[in-house]
Scaffold this motif. Structure first.
Motif, PDB file in Angstrom:
ATOM      1  N   LYS A 233     -60.555  14.292  14.544  1.00  0.00           N
ATOM      2  CA  LYS A 233     -60.623  13.926  15.963  1.00  0.00           C
ATOM      3  C   LYS A 233     -61.098  12.492  16.132  1.00  0.00           C
ATOM      4  CE  LYS A 233     -61.447  18.513  17.864  1.00  0.00           C
ATOM      5  NZ  LYS A 233     -62.397  19.368  18.598  1.00  0.00           N
ATOM      6  N   ALA A 234     -62.055  12.101  15.317  1.00  0.00           N
ATOM      7  CA  ALA A 234     -62.568  10.729  15.413  1.00  0.00           C
ATOM      8  C   ALA A 234     -61.495   9.723  15.005  1.00  0.00           C
ATOM      9  CB  ALA A 234     -63.797  10.574  14.531  1.00  0.00           C
ATOM     10  N   PHE A 235     -60.760  10.017  13.942  1.00  0.00           N
ATOM     11  CA  PHE A 235     -59.683   9.120  13.536  1.00  0.00           C
ATOM     12  C   PHE A 235     -58.592   9.056  14.597  1.00  0.00           C
ATOM     13  CE2 PHE A 235     -60.979   9.377   8.954  1.00  0.00           C
ATOM     14  CZ  PHE A 235     -61.147   8.021   8.800  1.00  0.00           C
ATOM     15  N   LYS A 236     -58.323  10.180  15.242  1.00  0.00           N
ATOM     16  CA  LYS A 236     -57.310  10.188  16.292  1.00  0.00           C
ATOM     17  C   LYS A 236     -57.758   9.324  17.471  1.00  0.00           C
ATOM     18  CE  LYS A 236     -55.259  14.094  17.222  1.00  0.00           C
ATOM     19  NZ  LYS A 236     -54.953  15.428  17.784  1.00  0.00           N
ATOM     20  N   SER A 237     -59.031   9.447  17.859  1.00  0.00           N
ATOM     21  CA  SER A 237     -59.516   8.617  18.969  1.00  0.00           C
ATOM     22  C   SER A 237     -59.557   7.147  18.575  1.00  0.00           C
ATOM     23  CB  SER A 237     -60.888   9.095  19.436  1.00  0.00           C
ATOM     24  OG  SER A 237     -61.856   8.852  18.461  1.00  0.00           O
ATOM     25  N   ALA A 238     -59.862   6.861  17.308  1.00  0.00           N
ATOM     26  CA  ALA A 238     -59.844   5.465  16.850  1.00  0.00           C
ATOM     27  C   ALA A 238     -58.423   4.914  16.875  1.00  0.00           C
ATOM     28  CB  ALA A 238     -60.429   5.355  15.455  1.00  0.00           C
ATOM     29  N   ALA A 239     -57.463   5.730  16.497  1.00  0.00           N
ATOM     30  CA  ALA A 239     -56.064   5.278  16.528  1.00  0.00           C
ATOM     31  C   ALA A 239     -55.596   5.036  17.962  1.00  0.00           C
ATOM     32  CB  ALA A 239     -55.168   6.304  15.842  1.00  0.00           C
ATOM     33  N   TYR A 240     -55.971   5.932  18.887  1.00  0.00           N
ATOM     34  CA  TYR A 240     -55.617   5.730  20.289  1.00  0.00           C
ATOM     35  C   TYR A 240     -56.274   4.465  20.836  1.00  0.00           C
ATOM     36  CZ  TYR A 240     -53.657  10.447  20.635  1.00  0.00           C
ATOM     37  OH  TYR A 240     -52.902  11.564  20.480  1.00  0.00           O
ATOM     38  N   SER A 241     -57.537   4.257  20.485  1.00  0.00           N
ATOM     39  CA  SER A 241     -58.255   3.078  20.948  1.00  0.00           C
ATOM     40  C   SER A 241     -57.600   1.803  20.427  1.00  0.00           C
ATOM     41  CB  SER A 241     -59.709   3.148  20.506  1.00  0.00           C
ATOM     42  OG  SER A 241     -60.377   1.968  20.820  1.00  0.00           O
ATOM     43  N   PHE A 242     -57.232   1.803  19.149  1.00  0.00           N
ATOM     44  CA  PHE A 242     -56.568   0.630  18.568  1.00  0.00           C
ATOM     45  C   PHE A 242     -55.231   0.377  19.259  1.00  0.00           C
ATOM     46  CE2 PHE A 242     -54.004  -1.552  15.356  1.00  0.00           C
ATOM     47  CZ  PHE A 242     -54.837  -2.632  15.098  1.00  0.00           C
ATOM     48  N   GLY A 243     -54.464   1.426  19.489  1.00  0.00           N
ATOM     49  CA  GLY A 243     -53.169   1.283  20.158  1.00  0.00           C
ATOM     50  C   GLY A 243     -53.304   0.769  21.583  1.00  0.00           C
ATOM     51  N   LEU A 244     -54.291   1.288  22.312  1.00  0.00           N
ATOM     52  CA  LEU A 244     -54.500   0.812  23.673  1.00  0.00           C
ATOM     53  C   LEU A 244     -54.983  -0.632  23.696  1.00  0.00           C
ATOM     54  CD1 LEU A 244     -56.100   3.942  25.338  1.00  0.00           C
ATOM     55  CD2 LEU A 244     -53.903   2.918  25.879  1.00  0.00           C
TER      56      LEU A 244
ATOM     57  N   ILE B 104     -54.315  -2.998  21.464  1.00  0.00           N
ATOM     58  CA  ILE B 104     -53.151  -3.846  21.185  1.00  0.00           C
ATOM     59  C   ILE B 104     -52.218  -3.876  22.392  1.00  0.00           C
ATOM     60  CG2 ILE B 104     -51.100  -4.092  19.721  1.00  0.00           C
ATOM     61  CD1 ILE B 104     -53.686  -4.923  18.345  1.00  0.00           C
ATOM     62  N   GLY B 105     -52.055  -2.736  23.038  1.00  0.00           N
ATOM     63  CA  GLY B 105     -51.217  -2.681  24.238  1.00  0.00           C
ATOM     64  C   GLY B 105     -51.750  -3.567  25.352  1.00  0.00           C
ATOM     65  N   PHE B 106     -53.072  -3.546  25.556  1.00  0.00           N
ATOM     66  CA  PHE B 106     -53.665  -4.424  26.567  1.00  0.00           C
ATOM     67  C   PHE B 106     -53.445  -5.887  26.215  1.00  0.00           C
ATOM     68  CE2 PHE B 106     -57.201  -1.647  28.648  1.00  0.00           C
ATOM     69  CZ  PHE B 106     -56.224  -0.939  29.316  1.00  0.00           C
ATOM     70  N   LEU B 107     -53.581  -6.232  24.940  1.00  0.00           N
ATOM     71  CA  LEU B 107     -53.376  -7.625  24.543  1.00  0.00           C
ATOM     72  C   LEU B 107     -51.930  -8.063  24.739  1.00  0.00           C
ATOM     73  CD1 LEU B 107     -55.500  -8.013  21.290  1.00  0.00           C
ATOM     74  CD2 LEU B 107     -55.947  -8.988  23.530  1.00  0.00           C
ATOM     75  N   VAL B 108     -51.005  -7.178  24.420  1.00  0.00           N
ATOM     76  CA  VAL B 108     -49.586  -7.522  24.539  1.00  0.00           C
ATOM     77  C   VAL B 108     -49.150  -7.561  26.001  1.00  0.00           C
ATOM     78  CG1 VAL B 108     -47.254  -6.682  24.024  1.00  0.00           C
ATOM     79  CG2 VAL B 108     -48.985  -6.700  22.244  1.00  0.00           C
ATOM     80  N   LEU B 109     -49.638  -6.598  26.795  1.00  0.00           N
ATOM     81  CA  LEU B 109     -49.160  -6.489  28.169  1.00  0.00           C
ATOM     82  C   LEU B 109     -49.953  -7.299  29.190  1.00  0.00           C
ATOM     83  CD1 LEU B 109     -48.309  -2.687  28.267  1.00  0.00           C
ATOM     84  CD2 LEU B 109     -46.756  -4.617  27.995  1.00  0.00           C
ATOM     85  N   SER B 110     -51.114  -7.831  28.811  1.00  0.00           N
ATOM     86  CA  SER B 110     -51.904  -8.582  29.793  1.00  0.00           C
ATOM     87  C   SER B 110     -51.179  -9.828  30.314  1.00  0.00           C
ATOM     88  CB  SER B 110     -53.277  -8.931  29.231  1.00  0.00           C
ATOM     89  OG  SER B 110     -53.190  -9.791  28.148  1.00  0.00           O
ATOM     90  N   PRO B 111     -50.403 -10.546  29.516  1.00  0.00           N
ATOM     91  CA  PRO B 111     -49.669 -11.684  30.104  1.00  0.00           C
ATOM     92  C   PRO B 111     -48.558 -11.250  31.061  1.00  0.00           C
ATOM     93  CG  PRO B 111     -49.826 -11.938  27.729  1.00  0.00           C
ATOM     94  CD  PRO B 111     -50.309 -10.572  28.058  1.00  0.00           C
ATOM     95  N   LEU B 112     -48.154  -9.986  30.991  1.00  0.00           N
ATOM     96  CA  LEU B 112     -47.072  -9.512  31.853  1.00  0.00           C
ATOM     97  C   LEU B 112     -47.561  -8.964  33.186  1.00  0.00           C
ATOM     98  CD1 LEU B 112     -44.949  -7.697  29.130  1.00  0.00           C
ATOM     99  CD2 LEU B 112     -44.689 -10.026  29.983  1.00  0.00           C
ATOM    100  N   LEU B 113     -48.882  -8.991  33.411  1.00  0.00           N
ATOM    101  CA  LEU B 113     -49.413  -8.519  34.688  1.00  0.00           C
ATOM    102  C   LEU B 113     -48.888  -9.404  35.810  1.00  0.00           C
ATOM    103  CD1 LEU B 113     -53.173  -7.814  33.940  1.00  0.00           C
ATOM    104  CD2 LEU B 113     -51.428  -6.150  34.530  1.00  0.00           C
ATOM    105  N   PRO B 114     -48.546  -8.800  36.937  1.00  0.00           N
ATOM    106  CA  PRO B 114     -48.116  -9.646  38.057  1.00  0.00           C
ATOM    107  C   PRO B 114     -49.305 -10.420  38.615  1.00  0.00           C
ATOM    108  CG  PRO B 114     -48.272  -7.363  38.749  1.00  0.00           C
ATOM    109  CD  PRO B 114     -48.509  -7.384  37.267  1.00  0.00           C
TER     110      PRO B 114
END
Length: 121
Positions: A28-39, A41-51
């Motif tokens: 469960k901890a590894f799963k939450s760490a993987a979700y956290s890492f994915g989110l 990276i997603g925030f870093l990639v998508l933050s320039p695309l914010l309107p």
């Protein structure tokens, strides 16, 4: 000439994963760490695309808040991995600190920063 029978190794010796490491709580901890890492990276990639919201200063401030949150999420996943590798005996304490202090304080800080930016104060 008499041949000896071939004996297979026990299943525990040929396990492909570390069964202690991949127990129920650790999984469960590894799963939450993987979700956290994915989110993160997603925030870093998508933050320039914010309107753009309002002025250029407000948009830049919102992007900086999202980048800070993304970096902390990546830190969360890295801290979980480091705890499992180097501090396996105290993993529960590290996860408790991360889940009960770091994540809520980051969420409260982010909410207050974003509400302050949007309200103009």
């Amino acid at each position: 000439m008499q041949y000896e029978p071939i004996h297979q190794k026990k299943a525990k010796e040929t396990a492909y994963i570390d069964e202690e490491l991949m127990g129920k709580k650790n999984r469960k901890a590894f799963k939450s760490a993987a979700y956290s890492f994915g989110l993160g990276i997603g925030f870093l990639v998508l933050s320039p695309l914010l309107p753009e919201m309002g002025t250029k200063e407000k948009s830049d401030a919102l992007m900086s808040v999202f980048r800070v949150i993304a970096m902390w999420m990546i830190f969360y996943s890295a801290a979980t991995g480091v705890a499992f590798i180097f501090f396996r005996k105290s993993v529960k304490m590290v996860l408790m600190l991360l889940n009960w202090f770091l994540v809520p304080s980051l969420a409260i800080w982010g909410f207050m920063e974003i509400s302050g930016i949007l309200s103009g104060s």
